[in-house]
Design an enzyme around this catalytic site. Structure first.
Site, short mmCIF file in Angstrom:
data_model
loop_
_atom_site.label_atom_id
_atom_site.label_comp_id
_atom_site.label_asym_id
_atom_site.label_seq_id
_atom_site.Cartn_x
_atom_site.Cartn_y
_atom_site.Cartn_z
N TRP A 159 49.72 -23.05 20.24
CA TRP A 159 50.07 -21.74 19.17
C TRP A 159 48.70 -21.40 18.77
O TRP A 159 47.65 -22.08 18.45
CB TRP A 159 50.93 -22.05 18.02
CG TRP A 159 52.22 -22.67 18.12
CD1 TRP A 159 53.00 -22.52 19.57
CD2 TRP A 159 53.46 -23.31 17.13
NE1 TRP A 159 54.15 -22.86 19.25
CE2 TRP A 159 54.25 -23.31 17.97
CE3 TRP A 159 53.11 -23.36 16.01
CZ2 TRP A 159 55.37 -23.77 17.36
CZ3 TRP A 159 54.21 -23.84 15.27
CH2 TRP A 159 55.44 -24.16 16.15
N TYR A 178 54.41 -24.87 -0.72
CA TYR A 178 53.98 -26.19 -0.71
C TYR A 178 52.68 -26.64 -1.62
O TYR A 178 52.75 -27.67 -2.52
CB TYR A 178 53.85 -26.64 0.61
CG TYR A 178 53.23 -28.10 1.00
CD1 TYR A 178 54.21 -29.05 0.76
CD2 TYR A 178 52.08 -28.40 1.23
CE1 TYR A 178 53.86 -30.33 1.05
CE2 TYR A 178 51.51 -29.74 1.58
CZ TYR A 178 52.49 -30.76 1.26
OH TYR A 178 52.12 -32.06 1.61
N HIS A 193 54.13 -31.14 12.77
CA HIS A 193 52.57 -30.73 12.50
C HIS A 193 51.88 -30.68 14.09
O HIS A 193 52.41 -31.13 14.90
CB HIS A 193 51.98 -31.68 11.62
CG HIS A 193 52.14 -31.70 10.28
ND1 HIS A 193 52.86 -32.68 9.74
CD2 HIS A 193 51.73 -30.58 9.31
CE1 HIS A 193 52.90 -32.14 8.32
NE2 HIS A 193 52.31 -31.14 8.25
N ASN A 200 44.81 -33.26 6.91
CA ASN A 200 46.09 -33.33 7.87
C ASN A 200 46.07 -34.64 8.37
O ASN A 200 45.29 -35.48 8.97
CB ASN A 200 45.86 -32.45 9.13
CG ASN A 200 45.83 -30.91 8.64
OD1 ASN A 200 45.89 -30.55 7.49
ND2 ASN A 200 46.55 -30.39 9.40
P1 GDP Z 1 48.50 -26.50 8.99
O1 GDP Z 1 47.20 -27.44 9.15
O2 GDP Z 1 49.04 -26.46 7.50
O3 GDP Z 1 48.13 -24.95 9.59
O4 GDP Z 1 49.65 -27.06 9.90
P2 GDP Z 1 49.77 -27.30 11.40
O5 GDP Z 1 49.64 -28.71 11.63
O6 GDP Z 1 51.14 -27.20 11.74
O7 GDP Z 1 49.03 -26.54 12.24
C1 GDP Z 1 47.62 -26.50 12.50
C2 GDP Z 1 47.07 -25.73 13.62
O8 GDP Z 1 47.50 -25.82 14.94
C3 GDP Z 1 47.46 -24.14 13.35
O9 GDP Z 1 46.54 -23.15 13.50
C4 GDP Z 1 48.51 -23.88 14.46
O10 GDP Z 1 48.69 -22.50 14.74
C5 GDP Z 1 48.00 -24.68 15.62
N1 GDP Z 1 49.09 -25.28 16.61
C6 GDP Z 1 48.79 -25.10 18.01
N2 GDP Z 1 49.80 -25.59 18.53
C7 GDP Z 1 50.85 -25.90 17.63
C8 GDP Z 1 52.09 -26.58 17.83
O11 GDP Z 1 52.51 -26.46 18.81
N3 GDP Z 1 52.59 -26.81 16.49
C9 GDP Z 1 51.89 -26.73 15.37
N4 GDP Z 1 52.68 -27.05 14.14
N5 GDP Z 1 50.72 -26.24 15.25
C10 GDP Z 1 50.14 -25.61 16.49
#
Ligand code: GDP
Length: 315
Positions: free
Chosen positions: A203, A137, A180, A166
């Site tokens: 997560w 991406y 997200h 974000n």
């Molecule tokens: P990033 O900013 O590209 O890493 O995208 P995300 O928004 O998917 O994730 C941001 C952070 O939130 C990462 O460290 C994920 O592991 C954490 N996270 C915690 N719980 C969740 C969940 O349920 N979904 C997602 N997408 N991320 C999570």
């Protein structure tokens, strides 16, 4: 832009595009063209070229993209690189050929190196290796920036690039593994509250730091930049506030009123350790994001609840 300028909003059905559509309408811009994905597949070069040739928009907001959270980026790397490269290549080249006055390309904070000094300054793009979870991406977005720069240099176009942190908001995807983090947590905490579950699984370690901006603020910034910013150098768009995923989960928990426990699942990826933009350039020019994280999450949750009510009434 004048109020009657012909504006093409690519991606009007997405998180950013739908906020932009509302913002432009409210601002009195009355000549906006949109096309659904079914009407115009932006990955098809000939279709995009003939659309631009026929419509000849004066201004273009390029908010169409394949986006998703950390799991989607890991699971669909081919789609993330192909769809984004195809969409932006077709739109940018067609905009040049059709004589578009100005185009705004939405790039992403993922473009910055994994170990970038924080907050991330625009000059740091391409100064180190990317975070592997979203490299395809990020590579596509870097190409979009470089393509705008190349066209500006060779063809004297005015194609600008906003590097977006974000974003979240009412048009988010709350339901799936591909979401997200903010919409994913809203969905998880809400379901746990309704079902009376003892805990919610978040997560990773909870330690990564992220910056968030409400989609309506992105729309405000984009219109501001379209009207005032004419520099080929990219410009960061964010709130400037970093929060850890742990802090974020406590804010979402509080807004939703969930009383159970938050458990961190370290088998899931953390992604980049910190991703917070230096927004001093945008702020100095005169734009500041106005919606606080708490306020934005409340608004997003209200929309989510009204959508749930509609869905439940149909079940
Ligand atoms: P990033 O900013 O590209 O890493 O995208 P995300 O928004 O998917 O994730 C941001 C952070 O939130 C990462 O460290 C994920 O592991 C954490 N996270 C915690 N719980 C969740 C969940 O349920 N979904 C997602 N997408 N991320 C999570």
């Amino acid at each position: 832009m004048e109020k009657d300028s012909k504006i093409y909003l690519a991606g009007d059905n997405g998180l950013i595009g739908s906020a932009l559509a509302g913002f432009l309408k409210k601002g009195g811009y009355g000549n906006i063209i949109t096309k659904s994905r079914r009407q115009l597949d932006l990955r098809r070069q000939a279709d995009v070229e003939s659309f631009f040739d026929k419509e000849r928009p004066e201004y273009v907001f390029l908010a169409a993209a394949r986006v998703g959270g950390i799991a989607a980026n890991i699971n669909y790397p081919a789609e993330f690189i192909y769809d984004n490269l195809a969409i932006q290549t077709n739109v940018i080249n067609s905009a040049y050929k059709a004589g578009v006055k100005k185009l705004l390309f939405f790039a992403s904070a993922c473009m910055y190196p994994k170990n970038c000094p924080q907050p991330m300054q625009e000059s740091r793009i391409l100064s180190g290796e990317l975070e592997p979870t979203n490299e395809p991406y990020a590579m596509a977005k870097i190409c979009g920036l470089k393509m705008c720069e190349a066209y500006n240099r060779q063809y004297k176009t005015n194609f600008i690039c906003a590097v977006l942190t974000n974003a979240y908001g009412c048009k988010d995807d709350f339901q799936t593994e591909d979401s997200h983090v903010i919409p994913a947590l809203i969905g998880k905490f809400h379901r746990a509250k309704i079902s009376g579950a003892d805990s919610v699984s978040v997560w990773g370690s909870g330690k990564p730091e992220r910056e968030f901006i409400f989609a309506d603020d992105v729309a405000g910034a984009a219109v501001f930049l379209m009207n005032t910013y004419n520099d080929p150098a990219p410009i960061n768009v964010g709130s400037g506030r970093g929060v850890s995923i742990k802090e974020l989960s406590l804010i979402v928990k509080e807004v939703i009123g969930y009383k159970g426990e938050v458990v961190f699942d370290s088998s899931k990826p953390d992604g980049i350790p910190r991703k917070v933009l230096d927004v001093s350039k945008l702020n100095t020019l005169g734009f500041k994001a106005g919606v606080s994280l708490e306020e934005g999450i409340k608004k997003t949750y209200e929309t989510f609840q009204s959508q749930e009510e509609i869905l439940n009434s149909r079940r």
